[in-house]
Structures are given as structure tokens and as C-alpha cells.
Design a protein around this motif. Structure first.
Motif, PDB file in Angstrom:
ATOM      1  N   ASP A 205      66.546  64.659  34.910  1.00 14.38           N
ATOM      2  CA  ASP A 205      65.768  63.694  35.687  1.00 14.38           C
ATOM      3  C   ASP A 205      64.285  63.919  35.402  1.00 14.38           C
ATOM      4  N   PRO A 206      63.615  63.015  34.686  1.00 11.26           N
ATOM      5  CA  PRO A 206      62.181  63.191  34.410  1.00 11.26           C
ATOM      6  C   PRO A 206      61.330  63.207  35.666  1.00 11.26           C
ATOM      7  N   ASN A 207      61.901  62.704  36.771  1.00  5.50           N
ATOM      8  CA  ASN A 207      61.147  62.715  38.028  1.00  5.50           C
ATOM      9  C   ASN A 207      60.883  64.139  38.511  1.00  5.50           C
ATOM     10  N   GLN A 208      61.725  65.078  38.069  1.00  2.16           N
ATOM     11  CA  GLN A 208      61.492  66.474  38.435  1.00  2.16           C
ATOM     12  C   GLN A 208      60.188  66.974  37.832  1.00  2.16           C
ATOM     13  N   VAL A 209      59.992  66.685  36.549  1.00  2.00           N
ATOM     14  CA  VAL A 209      58.743  67.072  35.887  1.00  2.00           C
ATOM     15  C   VAL A 209      57.569  66.328  36.498  1.00  2.00           C
ATOM     16  N   GLU A 210      57.787  65.055  36.787  1.00  2.00           N
ATOM     17  CA  GLU A 210      56.718  64.247  37.380  1.00  2.00           C
ATOM     18  C   GLU A 210      56.276  64.806  38.722  1.00  2.00           C
ATOM     19  N   GLU A 211      57.233  65.248  39.535  1.00  2.00           N
ATOM     20  CA  GLU A 211      56.906  65.817  40.841  1.00  2.00           C
ATOM     21  C   GLU A 211      56.097  67.097  40.697  1.00  2.00           C
ATOM     22  N   VAL A 212      56.517  67.961  39.762  1.00  2.00           N
ATOM     23  CA  VAL A 212      55.784  69.198  39.515  1.00  2.00           C
ATOM     24  C   VAL A 212      54.369  68.897  39.045  1.00  2.00           C
ATOM     25  N   LEU A 213      54.244  67.899  38.173  1.00  2.00           N
ATOM     26  CA  LEU A 213      52.933  67.528  37.632  1.00  2.00           C
ATOM     27  C   LEU A 213      52.025  66.992  38.737  1.00  2.00           C
ATOM     28  N   ASP A 214      52.575  66.158  39.607  1.00  3.05           N
ATOM     29  CA  ASP A 214      51.789  65.610  40.716  1.00  3.05           C
ATOM     30  C   ASP A 214      51.260  66.723  41.620  1.00  3.05           C
ATOM     31  N   LYS A 215      52.138  67.670  41.944  1.00  2.15           N
ATOM     32  CA  LYS A 215      51.725  68.764  42.824  1.00  2.15           C
ATOM     33  C   LYS A 215      50.668  69.636  42.158  1.00  2.15           C
ATOM     34  N   ARG A 216      50.810  69.810  40.849  1.00  2.00           N
ATOM     35  CA  ARG A 216      49.856  70.659  40.135  1.00  2.00           C
ATOM     36  C   ARG A 216      48.474  70.016  40.108  1.00  2.00           C
ATOM     37  N   VAL A 217      48.420  68.726  39.815  1.00  2.00           N
ATOM     38  CA  VAL A 217      47.133  68.030  39.783  1.00  2.00           C
ATOM     39  C   VAL A 217      46.497  68.030  41.168  1.00  2.00           C
ATOM     40  N   GLU A 218      47.309  67.790  42.185  1.00  2.00           N
ATOM     41  CA  GLU A 218      46.802  67.776  43.554  1.00  2.00           C
ATOM     42  C   GLU A 218      46.267  69.143  43.960  1.00  2.00           C
ATOM     43  N   LYS A 219      46.990  70.189  43.596  1.00  2.41           N
ATOM     44  CA  LYS A 219      46.555  71.548  43.933  1.00  2.41           C
ATOM     45  C   LYS A 219      45.259  71.902  43.220  1.00  2.41           C
ATOM     46  N   ALA A 220      45.152  71.531  41.949  1.00  7.21           N
ATOM     47  CA  ALA A 220      43.928  71.816  41.191  1.00  7.21           C
ATOM     48  C   ALA A 220      42.733  71.088  41.788  1.00  7.21           C
ATOM     49  N   GLN A 221      42.947  69.836  42.219  1.00 10.39           N
ATOM     50  CA  GLN A 221      41.863  69.074  42.829  1.00 10.39           C
ATOM     51  C   GLN A 221      41.441  69.698  44.149  1.00 10.39           C
ATOM     52  N   HIS A 222      42.430  70.130  44.928  1.00  5.85           N
ATOM     53  CA  HIS A 222      42.131  70.770  46.214  1.00  5.85           C
ATOM     54  C   HIS A 222      41.319  72.040  46.005  1.00  5.85           C
ATOM     55  N   HIS A 223      41.695  72.830  45.008  1.00  7.94           N
ATOM     56  CA  HIS A 223      40.970  74.064  44.713  1.00  7.94           C
ATOM     57  C   HIS A 223      39.547  73.760  44.240  1.00  7.94           C
ATOM     58  N   ALA A 224      39.396  72.735  43.421  1.00  6.85           N
ATOM     59  CA  ALA A 224      38.071  72.401  42.888  1.00  6.85           C
ATOM     60  C   ALA A 224      37.109  71.941  43.987  1.00  6.85           C
ATOM     61  N   LEU A 225      37.655  71.454  45.100  1.00 13.25           N
ATOM     62  CA  LEU A 225      36.814  70.954  46.195  1.00 13.25           C
ATOM     63  C   LEU A 225      36.411  72.045  47.182  1.00 13.25           C
ATOM     64  N   HIS A 226      36.852  73.286  46.959  1.00 15.13           N
ATOM     65  CA  HIS A 226      36.525  74.381  47.883  1.00 15.13           C
ATOM     66  C   HIS A 226      35.019  74.552  48.029  1.00 15.13           C
ATOM     67  N   SER A 227      34.303  74.467  46.911  1.00 11.78           N
ATOM     68  CA  SER A 227      32.864  74.720  46.965  1.00 11.78           C
ATOM     69  C   SER A 227      32.141  73.664  47.800  1.00 11.78           C
ATOM     70  N   SER A 228      32.538  72.404  47.674  1.00 15.20           N
ATOM     71  CA  SER A 228      31.885  71.357  48.466  1.00 15.20           C
ATOM     72  C   SER A 228      32.193  71.537  49.945  1.00 15.20           C
ATOM     73  N   HIS A 229      33.407  71.968  50.278  1.00 11.75           N
ATOM     74  CA  HIS A 229      33.753  72.222  51.678  1.00 11.75           C
ATOM     75  C   HIS A 229      32.933  73.385  52.228  1.00 11.75           C
ATOM     76  N   ALA A 230      32.739  74.426  51.415  1.00 14.28           N
ATOM     77  CA  ALA A 230      31.965  75.578  51.855  1.00 14.28           C
ATOM     78  C   ALA A 230      30.510  75.188  52.102  1.00 14.28           C
ATOM     79  N   LEU A 231      29.958  74.379  51.194  1.00 13.77           N
ATOM     80  CA  LEU A 231      28.576  73.925  51.371  1.00 13.77           C
ATOM     81  C   LEU A 231      28.446  73.029  52.600  1.00 13.77           C
ATOM     82  N   GLN A 232      29.436  72.180  52.829  1.00 11.15           N
ATOM     83  CA  GLN A 232      29.377  71.293  53.990  1.00 11.15           C
ATOM     84  C   GLN A 232      29.453  72.082  55.285  1.00 11.15           C
ATOM     85  N   SER A 233      30.248  73.148  55.285  1.00  9.50           N
ATOM     86  CA  SER A 233      30.317  74.004  56.478  1.00  9.50           C
ATOM     87  C   SER A 233      28.963  74.659  56.748  1.00  9.50           C
ATOM     88  N   MET A 234      28.282  75.075  55.690  1.00 10.59           N
ATOM     89  CA  MET A 234      26.952  75.651  55.861  1.00 10.59           C
ATOM     90  C   MET A 234      25.986  74.604  56.406  1.00 10.59           C
TER      91      MET A 234
END
Length: 289
Positions: free
Chosen positions: A140-169
Motif C-alpha cells: 500500500d503506497p499510502n503507508q509510505v505517504e503517511e510516513v512522509l507526511d508525518k516526517r515533513v510535519e515534524k520537520a516543520q514543527h521543529h524548524a518553528l521552535h526558534s520563532s516560538h522561543a522569540l515570541q515567548s521572549m
């Protein structure tokens, strides 16, 4: 460039307007070093207290994005589509031949044509891991697609840590400014026997704390956080493009169709034209022949 211009406009408009209204900078400049020690020092201390070392380093690194802007330019999106076209075509024609490229991208003749992409660890891992997973004959290619979606989402969430930290300051700075102002009032009350002109200057110096906290929050740190977030989200389109093309490939669309799906899902301001991309792909085909 626009970041520097924005900072200059802020300072010129705020302090220029203050001076045009008859305000004197002497009171602010006299109190500024002490207020900055209290407010700035408390802000930095709370920032260190609230974040781990990795986030602190990440935030300091991302501050440069305010002035540099997005990493990926329109030409990089065209190069990415060309790279993905080559890889998808190889995967369909010669799956075994694809292994040498995805297992050792640092020495791959395909990846080496695009050095900027080749040196981006996140993009290379995303491409190679997804193609490697697709080659494992998932039912089922949807299995790979699901993993890929979660990976991109996780990477984006991690990349936004710095903006969240600055906003808290930024959110904390007005309150820290009030703390500094209250300390100034306490100091003033301890000199209540002084003449009114001296007390006036002391109260004015105390109010600099409130001004400085609000000014830094909404004039400097807050906009920095917003700009970092905007740049991170803009660069995120690059990795979403990888996702779109590789998902299309998982569903066994022809290589040209996979690339067109990715092109059409790219934001307009960085999207290569159909003609430019077609010419670039034609040149790749001629070189391969």
C-alpha cells in the motif's frame, strides 16, 4: 535588506517623533544602560531558563534569516524538479541503478549536478529515505505517504521552535519593563525628600523601563519572531515540493506527470514556468542520451 530598512524606520520614527515633539533624549540615554541591564538581562535569563541548548543555538542561527530571507530561491525549485525527474526516471527504468544514488548521494553523479541541494541534509535524507522505502515493494503506497507526511510535519514543527522561543521572549518583555519601572519608582520613593526637579528626572528614568520593555517587545523581538516564522514557512514549500513529487511517484504516475504535479503545487512566486522546466528537462534527456 528589508530587515535592516525596517529597523532603521522603527528607530527613526519613534525617536525622531519623540524629539520633534520636544522630548529630550538625555533622560532616556542616562537611564538606558541600567534599564537595559535589568530588562535585557532578565529576558535573556528567562530565555535560557525556558529553552534547552539546542533551541538556543537554533534560535541564534535563525536570527540571520531576518536579514538573509528564505534559503531557497526560484532557481532552486527548478533544480529540485530536475533532480527529482532524474531520480524518478531512473527508479522506473532501472530500479537497481537507483541504489547507487540514494545510498551514497555525496558521490552521486545525479546529486552532484545540484550542489546546493546536495549539501542540504534534510532535503537529501527526505528524498533518499522515501525512494528507498518505495523500493521495498510496499503493498500500500499510502503507508509510505503517511510516513512522509508525518516526517515533513515534524520537520516543520521543529524548524518553528526558534520563532516560538522569540515570541515567548517578546510576550515577556512588557512585564519585565514594568518590573524595571517599579524598581525605579522604589528608588524614587527612597529619595522623596529631594526637590521636584530631581524627583521628576528620577520618575522619568523609571518610566524608561516601561517604554523599553514595550518597545523591544513590539518593535524588535516580536517582528523578529514573525519574520523567522515567515521565512521558515517559505522554505517549507521546498520540502513540500519533494513530498508532492514523491507521492505522485508512489502512485505510479509517469515521471513527467510527477514533476508537473509538483510544479503546479509550488507557490506562484517561486514556481518555474512550464516552458523553462520543459527546456531544462529536455536538456537532461539530451545529456543522458
Amino acid at each position: 535588506m528589508f530587515g535592516i530598512v525596517g529597523i532603521l524606520v522603527i528607530f527613526v520614527m519613534v525617536f525622531g517623533g519623540y524629539m520633534l515633539a520636544g522630548g529630550k533624549l538625555g533622560v532616556i540615554l542616562k537611564a538606558l544602560p541600567f534599564e537595559m541591564i535589568m530588562i535585557g538581562g532578565a529576558a535573556v535569563g528567562s530565555f535560557l531558563l525556558a529553552n534547552d541548548l539546542a533551541t538556543v543555538k537554533h534560535t541564534l542561527k535563525d536570527l540571520g534569516k531576518v536579514f538573509k530571507g528564505p534559503k531557497w530561491k526560484p532557481g532552486d525549485y527548478r533544480d529540485l524538479l530536475c533532480l527529482l525527474f532524474e531520480l524518478v526516471r531512473i527508479a522506473k527504468v532501472n530500479p537497481v541503478g537507483l541504489e547507487e544514488h540514494i545510498e551514497n548521494p555525496e558521490e552521486s553523479s545525479v546529486f552532484s549536478r545540484y550542489p546546493k541541494i546536495q549539501h542540504d541534509h534534510d532535503a537529501i535524507e527526505l528524498i533518499c529515505d522515501t525512494l528507498r522505502a518505495a523500493s521495498m515493494n510496499y503493498d500500500d503506497p499510502n503507508q509510505v505517504e503517511e510516513v512522509l507526511d508525518k516526517r515533513v510535519e515534524k520537520a516543520q514543527h521543529h524548524a518553528l521552535h526558534s520563532s516560538h522561543a522569540l515570541q515567548s521572549m517578546a510576550d515577556a518583555l512588557p512585564a519585565l519593563g514594568i518590573v524595571a519601572a517599579v524598581l525605579g519608582v522604589i528608588k524614587t520613593m527612597g529619595s522623596i525628600d529631594q526637590p521636584p526637579e530631581i524627583l521628576g528626572k528620577m520618575i522619568g528614568g523609571a518610566l524608561v523601563g516601561t517604554f523599553l520593555g514595550v518597545f523591544l517587545a513590539y518593535g524588535i523581538v516580536g517582528p523578529f519572531a514573525t519574520r523567522v516564522k515567515a521565512v521558515v514557512e517559505e522554505d517549507g514549500h521546498f520540502y513540500n515540493l519533494i513530498r508532492e513529487v514523491l507521492i505522485a511517484n508512489l502512485h505510479n504516475h509517469p515521471a513527467n506527470m510527477c514533476i508537473e504535479v509538483g510544479r503546479q503545487n509550488t507557490p506562484h512566486h517561486v514556481r518555474p514556468s512550464f516552458t523553462d522546466l520543459e527546456e531544462a528537462i529536455r536538456a537532461l534527456k539530451q545529456e543522458a542520451a
